[in-house]
Design a protein around this motif. Structure first.
Motif, PDB file in Angstrom:
ATOM      1  N   PHE A  77      -4.071   2.647  10.357  1.00 22.89           N
ATOM      2  CA  PHE A  77      -3.405   3.446   9.321  1.00 22.89           C
ATOM      3  C   PHE A  77      -4.004   4.844   9.176  1.00 22.89           C
ATOM      4  O   PHE A  77      -3.361   5.746   8.654  1.00 22.89           O
ATOM      5  N   GLU A  78      -5.224   5.060   9.688  1.00 26.07           N
ATOM      6  CA  GLU A  78      -5.791   6.405   9.650  1.00 26.07           C
ATOM      7  C   GLU A  78      -5.318   7.251  10.835  1.00 26.07           C
ATOM      8  O   GLU A  78      -4.847   8.381  10.648  1.00 26.07           O
ATOM      9  N   GLY A  82      -1.511   8.100  10.110  1.00 26.37           N
ATOM     10  CA  GLY A  82      -1.832   9.413   9.559  1.00 26.37           C
ATOM     11  C   GLY A  82      -2.386   9.438   8.147  1.00 26.37           C
ATOM     12  O   GLY A  82      -2.541  10.517   7.572  1.00 26.37           O
ATOM     13  N   TRP A  83      -2.695   8.275   7.571  1.00 24.19           N
ATOM     14  CA  TRP A  83      -3.258   8.257   6.201  1.00 24.19           C
ATOM     15  C   TRP A  83      -4.787   8.282   6.312  1.00 24.19           C
ATOM     16  O   TRP A  83      -5.454   7.274   6.171  1.00 24.19           O
ATOM     17  N   LYS A  84      -5.349   9.465   6.584  1.00 24.90           N
ATOM     18  CA  LYS A  84      -6.792   9.611   6.771  1.00 24.90           C
ATOM     19  C   LYS A  84      -7.441   9.979   5.453  1.00 24.90           C
ATOM     20  O   LYS A  84      -7.564  11.165   5.113  1.00 24.90           O
ATOM     21  N   LYS A  85      -7.849   8.996   4.711  1.00 25.92           N
ATOM     22  CA  LYS A  85      -8.525   9.186   3.430  1.00 25.92           C
ATOM     23  C   LYS A  85      -9.784   8.315   3.423  1.00 25.92           C
ATOM     24  O   LYS A  85      -9.835   7.272   2.760  1.00 25.92           O
ATOM     25  N   SER A 323       2.977   5.227   1.892  1.00 29.83           N
ATOM     26  CA  SER A 323       4.256   4.516   1.943  1.00 29.83           C
ATOM     27  C   SER A 323       4.009   3.012   1.859  1.00 29.83           C
ATOM     28  O   SER A 323       2.870   2.543   1.967  1.00 29.83           O
ATOM     29  N   ALA A 324       5.069   2.257   1.679  1.00 29.26           N
ATOM     30  CA  ALA A 324       4.943   0.804   1.564  1.00 29.26           C
ATOM     31  C   ALA A 324       4.348   0.207   2.834  1.00 29.26           C
ATOM     32  O   ALA A 324       3.513  -0.707   2.786  1.00 29.26           O
ATOM     33  N   TYR A 325       4.744   0.745   3.996  1.00 29.08           N
ATOM     34  CA  TYR A 325       4.219   0.224   5.263  1.00 29.08           C
ATOM     35  C   TYR A 325       2.732   0.527   5.405  1.00 29.08           C
ATOM     36  O   TYR A 325       1.946  -0.319   5.846  1.00 29.08           O
ATOM     37  N   VAL A 326       2.325   1.733   5.022  1.00 27.60           N
ATOM     38  CA  VAL A 326       0.903   2.086   5.063  1.00 27.60           C
ATOM     39  C   VAL A 326       0.119   1.220   4.076  1.00 27.60           C
ATOM     40  O   VAL A 326      -0.991   0.754   4.374  1.00 27.60           O
ATOM     41  N   CYS A 327       0.705   0.997   2.904  1.00 26.36           N
ATOM     42  CA  CYS A 327       0.046   0.133   1.906  1.00 26.36           C
ATOM     43  C   CYS A 327      -0.207  -1.261   2.455  1.00 26.36           C
ATOM     44  O   CYS A 327      -1.236  -1.884   2.160  1.00 26.36           O
ATOM     45  N   LEU A 328       0.725  -1.754   3.233  1.00 28.52           N
ATOM     46  CA  LEU A 328       0.555  -3.077   3.832  1.00 28.52           C
ATOM     47  C   LEU A 328      -0.678  -3.113   4.717  1.00 28.52           C
ATOM     48  O   LEU A 328      -1.500  -4.037   4.632  1.00 28.52           O
ATOM     49  N   TRP A 329      -0.846  -2.089   5.560  1.00 28.35           N
ATOM     50  CA  TRP A 329      -2.000  -2.069   6.456  1.00 28.35           C
ATOM     51  C   TRP A 329      -3.294  -1.766   5.704  1.00 28.35           C
ATOM     52  O   TRP A 329      -4.356  -2.247   6.087  1.00 28.35           O
ATOM     53  N   ILE A 330      -3.203  -0.987   4.647  1.00 26.67           N
ATOM     54  CA  ILE A 330      -4.393  -0.776   3.804  1.00 26.67           C
ATOM     55  C   ILE A 330      -4.818  -2.101   3.183  1.00 26.67           C
ATOM     56  O   ILE A 330      -6.006  -2.445   3.146  1.00 26.67           O
ATOM     57  N   PHE A 331      -3.841  -2.850   2.689  1.00 22.30           N
ATOM     58  CA  PHE A 331      -4.136  -4.148   2.093  1.00 22.30           C
ATOM     59  C   PHE A 331      -4.786  -5.088   3.104  1.00 22.30           C
ATOM     60  O   PHE A 331      -5.775  -5.757   2.799  1.00 22.30           O
ATOM     61  N   ILE A 332      -4.236  -5.116   4.331  1.00 19.30           N
ATOM     62  CA  ILE A 332      -4.811  -5.982   5.368  1.00 19.30           C
ATOM     63  C   ILE A 332      -6.245  -5.572   5.669  1.00 19.30           C
ATOM     64  O   ILE A 332      -7.159  -6.408   5.742  1.00 19.30           O
TER      65      ILE A 332
END
Length: 407
Positions: A77-78, A82-85, A323-332
């Motif tokens: 996800f990073e 592209g969600w690099k936080k 996004s919801a899809y990114v949230c899913l991978w963050i959760f995992i």
């Protein structure tokens, strides 16, 4: 639960329910002599039984899987989505460390649901106090570690709260380097560098835990580090540099090195301050282990949100709702990291920091394979050679840790 001891610890005539340090001043030398025959003896592990070995094996397997999933999900996800936080990811992951404790509380309450709630709370608190009171560091150096008002002494819960605050700082340093370097280097490189924490865990164990490292342990640590670097640097760097993953390997690896030192220290301090000095069955040690780990999560959640605001205002790391899809991978990734870190501390308590670090080392080979499936970074012969060395090191360390008496 030992109800006779519970009654003594929670006498209704007491103004405080903690065992105060002052109560141990005249007994600490005697207690240490009784629990540890030799002043340099290592902190005991769990009793050597078949059930204990099975529990250790299960915890080790789940921890390795958790670290692999956490590493790959975070890199995905990073670097891909592209969600690099990195700071925000670290904040969420470390804050989640309290989740296993809450689950353990719910399970404990469900098992004792016939018991009145107040009695159950009293017995649970009493169990934590008893276990902390059996930690050698509480009796020997608790007065220096507990922050109390002038004229007051601290009890077991004060000791636990103070020491876990220090542990949280060390874990935060380690976590920041992990997530920052993951955005700069490859997952396999990061895992390799980070697994030098095994060496630092061994180094810190000697002065802080009075561990005596035999030749098997030293050889295992050396072989495991050689194996991890073989995996990381035996491959052709051109494949990595041409890919979006790991474009700044040198900087990322230097940052990861700082985290390796901090993580080794984190494991040793957790063992020293949150592990009973008396041999305990695996299940009996879980309440304190989960509670101590939960404190690091609570401290993180309640303080490091300030960093999110500062980084957002300064533009260093602007927060964006995923996004919801990114949230899913963050959760995992977060759930895998939460589970693996908690179980790693369980392994540290059940065995020792060096053996616990082996869960990180074992994940190196599997992360390299996962890089192949997820990012297309095909492993070379060096991956398999390094993996073989890691498994040899694991066998040696297992023989040293579980094949010899620890007390």
């Amino acid at each position: 639960m030992d109800h006779e001891h519970s009654g003594r610890l929670l006498d209704e005539d007491r103004t405080s329910q903690d065992i105060e340090l002052a109560d141990l001043d005249g007994q600490s030398d005697r207690l240490i002599r009784e629990e540890q025959p030799h002043p340099d003896a290592p902190i005991p592990a769990v009793p050597k039984t078949k059930a204990s070995y099975i529990a250790i094996a299960i915890a080790l397997i789940v921890t390795v899987i958790g670290f692999t999933v956490n590493t790959e999900a975070t890199a995905y996800f990073e670097d891909v989505l592209g969600w690099k936080k990195p700071f925000c990811t670290m904040y969420i992951t470390h804050s989640s460390l309290c989740i296993p404790w809450f689950c353990h509380l719910l399970w404990s309450r469900y098992k004792d649901r016939q018991m009145p709630y107040k009695a159950w709370v009293r017995d649970y608190n009493n169990q934590i106090r008893q276990t902390v009171a059996s930690v050698d560091a509480y009796a020997t150096s608790g007065s220096y570690l507990v922050i109390k008002k002038k004229g007051h002494t601290g009890g077991p819960l004060d000791f636990l709260a103070s020491t876990m605050a220090i542990v949280t700082v060390v874990l935060t340093i380690s976590g920041l380097s992990w997530f920052a370097s993951l955005a700069l280097t490859t997952p396999s490189d990061l895992t390799a560098i980070y697994n030098c924490s095994t060496f630092f865990a061994a180094a810190f164990s000697v002065p802080l835990l009075k561990e005596r490292l035999g030749w098997l342990a030293i050889a295992a640590v050396a072989i495991s580090i050689i194996g991890t670097f073989t995996i990381a640097y035996g491959d052709s760097t051109s494949e990595h540099e041409a890919n979006a993953i790991g474009g700044s390997r040198l900087i990322g690896n230097l940052i990861a090195s700082v985290g390796a030192v901090a993580f080794g220290l984190y494991e040793v301090l957790f063992k020293k301050w949150a592990c009973s000095s008396k041999p305990m069955a695996p299940a009996a040690s879980l309440p304190l282990t989960f509670a101590a780990s939960a404190l690091t999560g609570i401290y993180t959640f309640s303080t490091l949100w300030v960093g999110l605001i500062v980084l957002h205002i300064t533009g260093v790391e602007t927060f964006e709702v995923p996004s919801a899809y990114v949230c899913l991978w963050i959760f995992i990734g977060v759930m895998a990291g939460c589970l693996s870190i908690n179980l790693l501390m369980v392994l540290v308590v059940w065995t020792d920091p060096v053996f616990g670090s082996m869960a990180n080392v074992l994940s190196v080979f599997f992360v390299a394979l996962a890089d192949w499936f997820v990012f297309g970074l095909k492993p070379s012969i060096a991956t398999y050679v390094g993996g073989a060395m890691i498994f040899v090191a694991f066998v040696l360390l297992t023989k040293h840790t579980l094949g010899e008496s620890k007390h």
